[in-house]
Design a protein around this motif. Structure first.
Motif, PDB file in Angstrom:
ATOM      1  N   ALA A  51       0.836  -1.210   0.000  1.00 21.11           N
ATOM      2  CA  ALA A  51       0.000   0.000   0.000  1.00 21.11           C
ATOM      3  C   ALA A  51       0.865   1.251   0.000  1.00 21.11           C
ATOM      4  CB  ALA A  51      -0.927   0.000   1.219  1.00 21.11           C
ATOM      5  N   ARG A  52       1.977   1.202   0.750  1.00 24.50           N
ATOM      6  CA  ARG A  52       2.855   2.375   0.808  1.00 24.50           C
ATOM      7  C   ARG A  52       3.502   2.611  -0.559  1.00 24.50           C
ATOM      8  NH1 ARG A  52       7.156   1.175   4.072  1.00 24.50           N
ATOM      9  NH2 ARG A  52       5.723   0.535   5.707  1.00 24.50           N
ATOM     10  N   HIS A  53       3.918   1.534  -1.192  1.00 26.20           N
ATOM     11  CA  HIS A  53       4.537   1.645  -2.522  1.00 26.20           C
ATOM     12  C   HIS A  53       3.521   2.190  -3.540  1.00 26.20           C
ATOM     13  CE1 HIS A  53       6.944   0.819  -6.015  1.00 26.20           C
ATOM     14  NE2 HIS A  53       6.105  -0.091  -6.472  1.00 26.20           N
ATOM     15  N   ALA A  54       2.329   1.626  -3.533  1.00 24.46           N
ATOM     16  CA  ALA A  54       1.290   2.072  -4.478  1.00 24.46           C
ATOM     17  C   ALA A  54       0.955   3.547  -4.242  1.00 24.46           C
ATOM     18  CB  ALA A  54       0.042   1.215  -4.335  1.00 24.46           C
ATOM     19  N   ALA A  55       0.865   3.938  -2.973  1.00 19.31           N
ATOM     20  CA  ALA A  55       0.557   5.346  -2.656  1.00 19.31           C
ATOM     21  C   ALA A  55       1.683   6.253  -3.141  1.00 19.31           C
ATOM     22  CB  ALA A  55       0.342   5.523  -1.153  1.00 19.31           C
ATOM     23  N   GLY A  56       2.930   5.787  -3.013  1.00 15.02           N
ATOM     24  CA  GLY A  56       4.086   6.570  -3.473  1.00 15.02           C
ATOM     25  C   GLY A  56       4.024   6.796  -4.975  1.00 15.02           C
ATOM     26  N   LEU A  57       3.687   5.749  -5.713  1.00 11.42           N
ATOM     27  CA  LEU A  57       3.585   5.867  -7.175  1.00 11.42           C
ATOM     28  C   LEU A  57       2.428   6.787  -7.566  1.00 11.42           C
ATOM     29  CD1 LEU A  57       4.208   2.187  -8.404  1.00 11.42           C
ATOM     30  CD2 LEU A  57       5.845   4.062  -8.274  1.00 11.42           C
ATOM     31  N   MET A  58       1.291   6.611  -6.892  1.00 13.68           N
ATOM     32  CA  MET A  58       0.135   7.449  -7.218  1.00 13.68           C
ATOM     33  C   MET A  58       0.391   8.910  -6.824  1.00 13.68           C
ATOM     34  SD  MET A  58      -1.719   5.478  -8.856  1.00 13.68           S
ATOM     35  CE  MET A  58      -3.302   6.253  -9.153  1.00 13.68           C
ATOM     36  N   SER A 155       3.435   3.927 -17.897  1.00 12.81           N
ATOM     37  CA  SER A 155       3.698   2.541 -18.298  1.00 12.81           C
ATOM     38  C   SER A 155       4.578   1.838 -17.268  1.00 12.81           C
ATOM     39  CB  SER A 155       4.394   2.496 -19.655  1.00 12.81           C
ATOM     40  OG  SER A 155       3.683   3.251 -20.579  1.00 12.81           O
ATOM     41  N   GLN A 156       5.599   2.556 -16.779  1.00 13.98           N
ATOM     42  CA  GLN A 156       6.471   1.956 -15.757  1.00 13.98           C
ATOM     43  C   GLN A 156       5.680   1.632 -14.496  1.00 13.98           C
ATOM     44  OE1 GLN A 156       9.525   4.906 -15.251  1.00 13.98           O
ATOM     45  NE2 GLN A 156      10.580   4.332 -17.145  1.00 13.98           N
ATOM     46  N   HIS A 157       4.830   2.581 -14.090  1.00 11.32           N
ATOM     47  CA  HIS A 157       4.060   2.380 -12.852  1.00 11.32           C
ATOM     48  C   HIS A 157       3.079   1.214 -12.988  1.00 11.32           C
ATOM     49  CE1 HIS A 157       4.825   6.758 -11.374  1.00 11.32           C
ATOM     50  NE2 HIS A 157       5.915   6.039 -11.494  1.00 11.32           N
ATOM     51  N   MET A 158       2.545   1.028 -14.184  1.00 11.46           N
ATOM     52  CA  MET A 158       1.604  -0.082 -14.409  1.00 11.46           C
ATOM     53  C   MET A 158       2.256  -1.411 -14.043  1.00 11.46           C
ATOM     54  SD  MET A 158      -1.411   0.813 -15.866  1.00 11.46           S
ATOM     55  CE  MET A 158      -1.929  -0.451 -16.984  1.00 11.46           C
ATOM     56  N   THR A 159       3.552  -1.554 -14.388  1.00 12.45           N
ATOM     57  CA  THR A 159       4.223  -2.823 -14.097  1.00 12.45           C
ATOM     58  C   THR A 159       4.761  -2.857 -12.673  1.00 12.45           C
ATOM     59  OG1 THR A 159       6.238  -1.948 -15.096  1.00 12.45           O
ATOM     60  CG2 THR A 159       4.875  -3.318 -16.494  1.00 12.45           C
ATOM     61  N   SER A 160       5.030  -1.691 -12.103  1.00 12.88           N
ATOM     62  CA  SER A 160       5.609  -1.646 -10.760  1.00 12.88           C
ATOM     63  C   SER A 160       4.560  -1.785  -9.641  1.00 12.88           C
ATOM     64  CB  SER A 160       6.376  -0.326 -10.602  1.00 12.88           C
ATOM     65  OG  SER A 160       6.875  -0.183  -9.312  1.00 12.88           O
ATOM     66  N   LEU A 161       3.317  -1.471  -9.945  1.00  7.35           N
ATOM     67  CA  LEU A 161       2.249  -1.554  -8.931  1.00  7.35           C
ATOM     68  C   LEU A 161       2.038  -3.012  -8.492  1.00  7.35           C
ATOM     69  CD1 LEU A 161      -0.507   0.823 -10.362  1.00  7.35           C
ATOM     70  CD2 LEU A 161       0.478   1.004  -8.078  1.00  7.35           C
ATOM     71  N   PRO A 162       1.620  -3.237  -7.234  1.00  9.30           N
ATOM     72  CA  PRO A 162       1.306  -4.602  -6.812  1.00  9.30           C
ATOM     73  C   PRO A 162       0.263  -5.202  -7.769  1.00  9.30           C
ATOM     74  CG  PRO A 162       1.206  -3.085  -4.952  1.00  9.30           C
ATOM     75  CD  PRO A 162       1.386  -2.253  -6.167  1.00  9.30           C
ATOM     76  N   VAL A 163       0.441  -6.480  -8.147  1.00  6.48           N
ATOM     77  CA  VAL A 163      -0.449  -7.092  -9.154  1.00  6.48           C
ATOM     78  C   VAL A 163      -1.926  -6.971  -8.804  1.00  6.48           C
ATOM     79  CG1 VAL A 163       0.742  -8.788 -10.570  1.00  6.48           C
ATOM     80  CG2 VAL A 163       0.390  -9.272  -8.140  1.00  6.48           C
ATOM     81  N   GLN A 164      -2.224  -7.092  -7.504  1.00  3.60           N
ATOM     82  CA  GLN A 164      -3.644  -7.108  -7.128  1.00  3.60           C
ATOM     83  C   GLN A 164      -4.249  -5.704  -7.011  1.00  3.60           C
ATOM     84  OE1 GLN A 164      -1.061  -7.640  -5.219  1.00  3.60           O
ATOM     85  NE2 GLN A 164      -1.514  -7.738  -3.040  1.00  3.60           N
ATOM     86  N   ASP A 165      -3.418  -4.646  -7.196  1.00  2.00           N
ATOM     87  CA  ASP A 165      -3.961  -3.281  -7.108  1.00  2.00           C
ATOM     88  C   ASP A 165      -4.630  -2.893  -8.427  1.00  2.00           C
ATOM     89  OD1 ASP A 165      -4.678  -0.754  -6.467  1.00  2.00           O
ATOM     90  OD2 ASP A 165      -2.658  -0.006  -6.063  1.00  2.00           O
ATOM     91  N   GLU A 166      -5.734  -3.532  -8.708  1.00  2.10           N
ATOM     92  CA  GLU A 166      -6.443  -3.286  -9.968  1.00  2.10           C
ATOM     93  C   GLU A 166      -7.026  -1.888 -10.039  1.00  2.10           C
ATOM     94  OE1 GLU A 166      -9.310  -6.346 -10.764  1.00  2.10           O
ATOM     95  OE2 GLU A 166      -7.825  -7.929 -10.436  1.00  2.10           O
ATOM     96  N   LYS A 167      -7.370  -1.332  -8.880  1.00  2.00           N
ATOM     97  CA  LYS A 167      -7.986  -0.001  -8.871  1.00  2.00           C
ATOM     98  C   LYS A 167      -7.008   1.066  -9.372  1.00  2.00           C
ATOM     99  CE  LYS A 167     -11.625  -0.603  -5.411  1.00  2.00           C
ATOM    100  NZ  LYS A 167     -12.777   0.021  -6.102  1.00  2.00           N
ATOM    101  N   SER A 168      -5.777   1.054  -8.834  1.00  2.00           N
ATOM    102  CA  SER A 168      -4.780   2.035  -9.292  1.00  2.00           C
ATOM    103  C   SER A 168      -4.487   1.839 -10.771  1.00  2.00           C
ATOM    104  CB  SER A 168      -3.480   1.906  -8.498  1.00  2.00           C
ATOM    105  OG  SER A 168      -3.698   2.163  -7.138  1.00  2.00           O
ATOM    106  N   LYS A 169      -4.384   0.580 -11.178  1.00  2.00           N
ATOM    107  CA  LYS A 169      -4.063   0.294 -12.582  1.00  2.00           C
ATOM    108  C   LYS A 169      -5.160   0.793 -13.526  1.00  2.00           C
ATOM    109  CE  LYS A 169      -1.203  -3.633 -11.703  1.00  2.00           C
ATOM    110  NZ  LYS A 169      -1.103  -5.081 -11.775  1.00  2.00           N
ATOM    111  N   ALA A 170      -6.414   0.668 -13.108  1.00  2.00           N
ATOM    112  CA  ALA A 170      -7.521   1.144 -13.944  1.00  2.00           C
ATOM    113  C   ALA A 170      -7.409   2.652 -14.157  1.00  2.00           C
ATOM    114  CB  ALA A 170      -8.856   0.788 -13.290  1.00  2.00           C
ATOM    115  N   VAL A 171      -7.016   3.377 -13.103  1.00  2.00           N
ATOM    116  CA  VAL A 171      -6.841   4.832 -13.199  1.00  2.00           C
ATOM    117  C   VAL A 171      -5.722   5.145 -14.188  1.00  2.00           C
ATOM    118  CG1 VAL A 171      -6.089   6.897 -11.934  1.00  2.00           C
ATOM    119  CG2 VAL A 171      -7.734   5.341 -10.884  1.00  2.00           C
ATOM    120  N   LEU A 172      -4.591   4.451 -14.020  1.00  2.00           N
ATOM    121  CA  LEU A 172      -3.429   4.728 -14.877  1.00  2.00           C
ATOM    122  C   LEU A 172      -3.701   4.379 -16.346  1.00  2.00           C
ATOM    123  CD1 LEU A 172      -0.284   3.752 -12.779  1.00  2.00           C
ATOM    124  CD2 LEU A 172      -1.693   5.798 -12.714  1.00  2.00           C
TER     125      LEU A 172
END
Ligand SMILES: [Fe+2]
Ligand SMILES: [Fe+2]
Length: 216
Positions: A51-58, A155-172
């Motif tokens: 969650a911390r990593h995903a929040a950092g990317l977002m 594009s980089q963040h799409m691959t770096s996000l945790p696999v199960q974080d579908e919500k962030s990926k949908a935004v990106l």
């Protein structure tokens, strides 16, 4: 009277710019036009590190959107041709969506937006105003080059996000589609294609931004 023919006084302009800056920088002050794509995806649990990593990317993507708002505002202030403003108006509206979606997602992940946002807003506003002052072609070229840079990050963040974080990926994913279109629109409107050294310099600057904002 249409907005392109109406004459704004310097005072009107100042108030308008201050209002836009506050709308961008104060959390919850901007209103999205399209609902967040994250709403259509299922929620999956993330552990604390994920969650911390995903929040950092977002947070990086959110700051990128803060810069986009400032860039458009700065440009609108100095652009000569009303057509340039009109061409980029829809893009600017979509950037508001991106800004709000990123902010909402950061909140859901238990994070906060970057403390450095006012600094990056100021810098981007200045760059936008300067580019608009030089010429509309340079100004639009700058938008195109920036969008290309943003697409790389996304594009980089799409691959770096945790696999199960579908919500962030949908935004990106939606952002990626929009930004690629903005780059094309800017070039079609007469944007100057920047040479490689300028693009490399922009990459270097964006590295400083991403490194700092991931944490702060
Ligand atoms: Fe955007
Ligand atoms: Fe964009």
């Amino acid at each position: 009277m249409s907005s392109s023919t109406r004459h704004y006084s310097l005072f009107d302009q100042l108030i308008h710019n201050a209002d836009q800056a506050l709308r961008t920088l104060v959390p919850g002050a901007a209103q999205e036009y399209r609902p967040s794509p994250a709403q259509q995806r299922d929620h999956h649990e993330l552990n604390e590190t994920e969650a911390r990593h995903a929040a950092g990317l977002m947070r990086i993507n959110h700051t990128g959107e803060v810069c986009a708002q400032a860039l458009y505002q700065g440009q609108a202030l100095t652009a000569r041709l009303p057509e340039v403003r009109e061409a980029m108006e829809e893009a600017a509206r979509e950037e508001v969506d991106h800004l709000v979606w990123c902010e909402q997602r950061i909140k859901e992940l238990g994070g906060r937006t970057s403390l450095l946002n006012p600094l990056f807003y100021g810098l981007s506003f200045g760059i936008g105003a300067l580019a608009g002052k030089i010429s509309d072609r340079v100004s639009l070229g700058f938008v195109a080059a920036t969008e290309e840079q943003v697409c790389k990050h996304l594009s980089q963040h799409m691959t770096s996000l945790p696999v199960q974080d579908e919500k962030s990926k949908a935004v990106l994913l939606q952002m990626l589609e929009d930004e690629a279109r903005h780059a094309t629109t800017a070039l079609d409107a007469g944007g100057h294609k920047f040479p490689l050294p300028v693009k490399l310099a922009m990459t270097a600057v964006s590295k400083v931004m991403t490194k700092s904002v991931y944490r702060v």
